[in-house]
Motif scaffolding. Structure first.
Motif, short mmCIF file in Angstrom:
data_model
loop_
_atom_site.label_atom_id
_atom_site.label_comp_id
_atom_site.label_asym_id
_atom_site.label_seq_id
_atom_site.Cartn_x
_atom_site.Cartn_y
_atom_site.Cartn_z
N SER A 31 7.19 -36.61 -108.81
CA SER A 31 8.50 -37.13 -109.25
C SER A 31 8.79 -38.27 -107.71
O SER A 31 8.93 -37.32 -107.24
CB SER A 31 10.27 -36.42 -109.49
OG SER A 31 11.39 -36.94 -109.37
N ASN A 39 15.24 -29.71 -114.49
CA ASN A 39 16.47 -29.52 -113.90
C ASN A 39 17.09 -28.73 -114.20
O ASN A 39 18.72 -27.49 -115.09
CB ASN A 39 16.85 -30.13 -115.76
CG ASN A 39 16.26 -31.53 -115.75
OD1 ASN A 39 15.95 -32.71 -115.04
ND2 ASN A 39 16.07 -32.30 -116.75
N SER A 96 17.44 -32.25 -110.76
CA SER A 96 17.63 -33.48 -111.50
C SER A 96 16.41 -34.36 -112.03
O SER A 96 16.82 -35.80 -112.71
CB SER A 96 19.19 -34.42 -111.79
OG SER A 96 18.72 -35.36 -110.35
N THR A 97 15.71 -34.04 -111.31
CA THR A 97 13.85 -35.24 -110.78
C THR A 97 12.90 -35.15 -112.29
O THR A 97 12.39 -35.54 -112.19
CB THR A 97 12.92 -34.52 -109.50
OG1 THR A 97 13.13 -33.15 -110.17
CG2 THR A 97 14.21 -34.76 -108.34
N TYR A 127 14.20 -34.53 -104.18
CA TYR A 127 15.44 -33.64 -104.93
C TYR A 127 15.78 -32.90 -103.48
O TYR A 127 15.55 -33.89 -102.67
CB TYR A 127 14.64 -32.22 -104.30
CG TYR A 127 12.84 -31.94 -103.70
CD1 TYR A 127 13.38 -30.86 -102.53
CD2 TYR A 127 11.61 -32.05 -103.60
CE1 TYR A 127 12.97 -30.13 -101.88
CE2 TYR A 127 11.46 -32.09 -102.61
CZ TYR A 127 11.42 -31.20 -101.50
OH TYR A 127 10.85 -30.73 -100.70
N SER A 145 5.99 -36.45 -104.56
CA SER A 145 5.47 -37.39 -105.27
C SER A 145 4.78 -37.83 -106.04
O SER A 145 3.51 -38.92 -106.20
CB SER A 145 5.57 -38.82 -103.93
OG SER A 145 4.82 -38.38 -102.82
N THR A 156 10.90 -35.63 -101.23
CA THR A 156 10.08 -35.59 -102.40
C THR A 156 8.32 -35.27 -103.04
O THR A 156 8.01 -34.92 -101.34
CB THR A 156 9.67 -37.42 -102.73
OG1 THR A 156 8.92 -38.20 -101.65
CG2 THR A 156 11.07 -38.05 -103.53
N SER A 160 16.75 -34.10 -97.85
CA SER A 160 16.41 -34.66 -98.66
C SER A 160 14.84 -34.96 -98.98
O SER A 160 14.10 -35.84 -97.94
CB SER A 160 17.13 -35.94 -99.27
OG SER A 160 16.76 -36.40 -99.96
N THR A 182 11.80 -39.23 -107.31
CA THR A 182 12.47 -38.74 -107.42
C THR A 182 12.97 -37.53 -106.89
O THR A 182 12.72 -36.29 -106.68
CB THR A 182 13.95 -38.79 -108.91
OG1 THR A 182 13.65 -39.26 -109.88
CG2 THR A 182 15.26 -38.19 -108.48
#
Length: 183
Positions: A128, A101, A74-75, A132, A48, A46, A44, A130
């Motif tokens: 993002s 997406n 889904s980011t 990935y 950013s 990001t 995981s 969020t």
């Protein structure tokens, strides 16, 4: 009961060692700073800020298909994923991108060695906060993988049945796509 809890805890820890979870916070923005991932790995991270890139280094123990992808995006941003060979040339072997997406995955034919995976935002996409998830694995089920020409043909006996696959890609190979030769 205590032994059962300890046994289950040890199984959990062994499973966690198989799938790495490395929190990469902006220190892996180059080949030199690449985070080392075990294979297989679920990682995981990001992208950013604009221009942020994540680099990961993997070691492939034998010829196989290196699979790297972002299976669920889904980011809300698009990702560009690339696989490179090792230093000093860092030759680009395979690349692809997705739109927001959508999943993206690469299957790259590779001999044993070190490889780099680079993740960045796709042109024009926003960064993002969020995370990935990068999924990295190897398909070693085809014992004759990388038998791409008559010089590297995989030897088989007469009246032998084998299972092989045509899959993977490599920009540095003249055919670029998988071809299997047998002798």
């Amino acid at each position: 009961m205590k032994k059962l809890v300890l046994f289950l805890a040890s199984l959990f820890m062994a499973n966690m060692a198989t799938f790495a979870q490395i929190d990469t916070e902006q220190g892996n923005n180059s080949f030199a700073g690449a985070d080392v991932l075990p294979v297989p790995a679920l990682n995981s991270a990001t992208i950013s800020y604009s221009g942020d890139e994540d680099y990961f280094k993997v070691t492939v123990p034998r010829s196989s298909v290196l699979i790297a992808g972002i299976p669920l995006n889904s980011t809300g941003m698009g990702y560009w994923i690339r696989i490179y060979g090792d230093a000093p040339s860092y030759t680009l072997l395979h690349e692809d991108y997705n739109f927001s997406n959508q999943p993206v995955s690469l299957e790259t034919l590779v001999p044993a060695g070190n490889y780099f995976i680079r993740i960045s935002q796709y042109s024009g996409a926003n960064s993002s906060a969020t995370p990935y998830t990068l999924n990295v694995s190897l398909d070693t089920t085809d014992p004759g993988e990388l038998n791409q020409d008559f010089n590297t043909a995989y030897a088989i006996s007469v009246d032998t049945t084998i299972q092989a696959k045509i899959r993977g890609y490599n920009k540095t190979h003249p055919a670029q796509y998988d071809e299997d030769y047998f002798k």
